[in-house]
Scaffold this motif. Sequence first.
Motif, PDB file in Angstrom:
ATOM      1  N   LEU A  33       0.941  -1.166   0.072  1.00  0.00           N
ATOM      2  CA  LEU A  33       0.121  -0.023  -0.044  1.00  0.00           C
ATOM      3  C   LEU A  33       0.823   1.389   0.014  1.00  0.00           C
ATOM      4  O   LEU A  33       0.455   2.083  -0.569  1.00  0.00           O
ATOM      5  N   THR A  34       1.942   1.091   0.873  1.00  0.00           N
ATOM      6  CA  THR A  34       2.846   2.416   0.671  1.00  0.00           C
ATOM      7  C   THR A  34       3.401   2.731  -0.624  1.00  0.00           C
ATOM      8  O   THR A  34       3.380   3.814  -1.020  1.00  0.00           O
ATOM      9  N   LYS A  38       2.625   5.713  -3.066  1.00  0.00           N
ATOM     10  CA  LYS A  38       3.798   6.654  -3.784  1.00  0.00           C
ATOM     11  C   LYS A  38       3.580   6.852  -5.313  1.00  0.00           C
ATOM     12  O   LYS A  38       3.903   7.780  -5.761  1.00  0.00           O
ATOM     13  N   VAL A  44      -5.368   6.465  -4.685  1.00  0.00           N
ATOM     14  CA  VAL A  44      -5.284   6.420  -2.827  1.00  0.00           C
ATOM     15  C   VAL A  44      -6.126   7.490  -2.501  1.00  0.00           C
ATOM     16  O   VAL A  44      -6.639   7.470  -1.237  1.00  0.00           O
ATOM     17  N   ARG A  48      -9.032   7.563   0.086  1.00  0.00           N
ATOM     18  CA  ARG A  48      -9.074   8.261   1.541  1.00  0.00           C
ATOM     19  C   ARG A  48     -10.212   9.207   1.552  1.00  0.00           C
ATOM     20  O   ARG A  48     -10.708   9.160   2.642  1.00  0.00           O
ATOM     21  N   VAL A  51     -13.152   7.393   2.943  1.00  0.00           N
ATOM     22  CA  VAL A  51     -13.256   6.970   4.539  1.00  0.00           C
ATOM     23  C   VAL A  51     -13.462   8.336   5.056  1.00  0.00           C
ATOM     24  O   VAL A  51     -13.881   8.353   6.189  1.00  0.00           O
ATOM     25  N   MET A  52     -12.800   9.536   4.769  1.00  0.00           N
ATOM     26  CA  MET A  52     -12.881  10.624   5.515  1.00  0.00           C
ATOM     27  C   MET A  52     -14.324  11.149   5.635  1.00  0.00           C
ATOM     28  O   MET A  52     -14.888  11.668   6.379  1.00  0.00           O
ATOM     29  N   ALA A  55     -16.005   9.559   8.175  1.00  0.00           N
ATOM     30  CA  ALA A  55     -15.308   9.715   9.628  1.00  0.00           C
ATOM     31  C   ALA A  55     -15.513  11.194   9.951  1.00  0.00           C
ATOM     32  O   ALA A  55     -15.686  11.530  11.199  1.00  0.00           O
ATOM     33  N   ASN A 136      -5.188  17.106  11.390  1.00  0.00           N
ATOM     34  CA  ASN A 136      -4.667  16.029  11.320  1.00  0.00           C
ATOM     35  C   ASN A 136      -3.107  15.930  11.003  1.00  0.00           C
ATOM     36  O   ASN A 136      -2.456  15.366  10.418  1.00  0.00           O
ATOM     37  N   ARG A 179      -9.701  17.822   2.581  1.00  0.00           N
ATOM     38  CA  ARG A 179      -8.340  18.021   3.273  1.00  0.00           C
ATOM     39  C   ARG A 179      -7.570  19.217   3.033  1.00  0.00           C
ATOM     40  O   ARG A 179      -7.373  19.372   1.708  1.00  0.00           O
TER      41      ARG A 179
END
Lengths: 291, 169
Positions: A33-34, A38, A44, A48, A51-52, A55, A136, A179
Amino acid sequence: MRLRYRPSVRLQTLKTVAHRFSFALLLVTALALTMVGKVDHLMVDAVRARVMDVAIPLLDGLSQPAATIAEMAEDVRELSELRRANEILRQQNLILQQYQIAARRLEAENLSLRQLLNYQPAGHYRYIGARVVADNSGAYVRSLAVNVGRANGVGNGQAVLGGAGLAGRIVQAGERSARILLITDLNARIPVIMEASRTRAILGGDNSNRPRLEHLPPETAVRIGERIVTSGTGGLFPPGLPVGEIAEVTPGGDVRVRPIEDLSRLEQVRIVDFQLSREVVPMVATPGFNR
Amino acid sequence: MDMFLHRLDLGFRLAAPGIVTVALTLLGVVPLGPAGWGMLAPFLPLAAVYYWAVQRPAVMPNSLVFAIGLLHDVLTGGLLGLTAVLLLLFRSTVIGQRKFLTGKPLFVYWCGFVMAALAYGAVEWAAQSLAALTLLPGAPLLFRTMIEAAVFPVLCWVFIQLQYSLPER
């Protein structure tokens, strides 16, 4: 006795093997995943953002009481300084009234000059107000999350303003969350211009509180206290947004900028929908601007 | 019906450590503290992973640790998967020291956490520096670890309460 004992032993070893395997599998997945993160930013970021979105309501709820308590403390503090603050405000008001007269005069002059030149105005930007619901920032990231997203017209790359000037830009817009990458983050690069000397440069964050001016032309005269504004190069940000002022020149030759916005205290922000103005030029009257 | 309620209750008790850890992960990004808190905010799930790795590894399996790491990465916008990798390694290292740590007084237990957290910080610093291809300052992580060490006893108390409610193994 032995017969009964055996299957349980086998089960145990099986469990151990599965356990070991799960560890290796999860570790490899995380490492993969990292790598993916990248290489393929877009995918990705999309994950994200999803999910955000889930959340953010939770974070919004959690941050609400914290904000209330902070506000109450601030109220009590302000109450004790009310008289003094009032005096200062009265004086400032007088000065600002003089500025307003000057601004009106300049506006009229500007308008007539524009008409002379047949100048196309750059248009007006739409502002979207947002509340900061998550800080964050980690040890190596400077970012915030807000409770508005694509549903409110927020998109990637839009400039984010605090009360005084530029705070950062949107890097990941979800449906109802977004974000913000602050201008102090390691990955932030903003085309800027020195207000008085009109020297162009790039403001590069390095996770410290004072981002650095990069790509300055050689032998530029740097004056401490000179204001830095966005240059508008690259079309990402509108030109002329205040960013900060030159704070110091380090012995190593680094020019450090103090952000105009106190980035550690942001509670409300405005997101500038600049892209909109590229397509159409809506004739929206701004306060104090008589067309 | 009684049986069903009993199992539900049992399920909740077993899930409680995980739920609390997820809550700690969320709490970690809420702007609670004073200005500039974000940079120093402790990585709270670290204490949870440490505690359960020593006391009851079964309630905090690798899969949960992995998920918590991912959640943290998504919320903070850091390099996706990095925290998951670090937490998995952290857990397996702590489990390796389990024999030594179980039954020891709280102080020893706390010292163990401080050392583990310092090691975690050092590895994270190295990994982040590698990812950014520059030498990043280590001070923020050192401060963060100090705060983590300071809040550990408080979190420990919460975990002990949770552990009381867990069924016998």
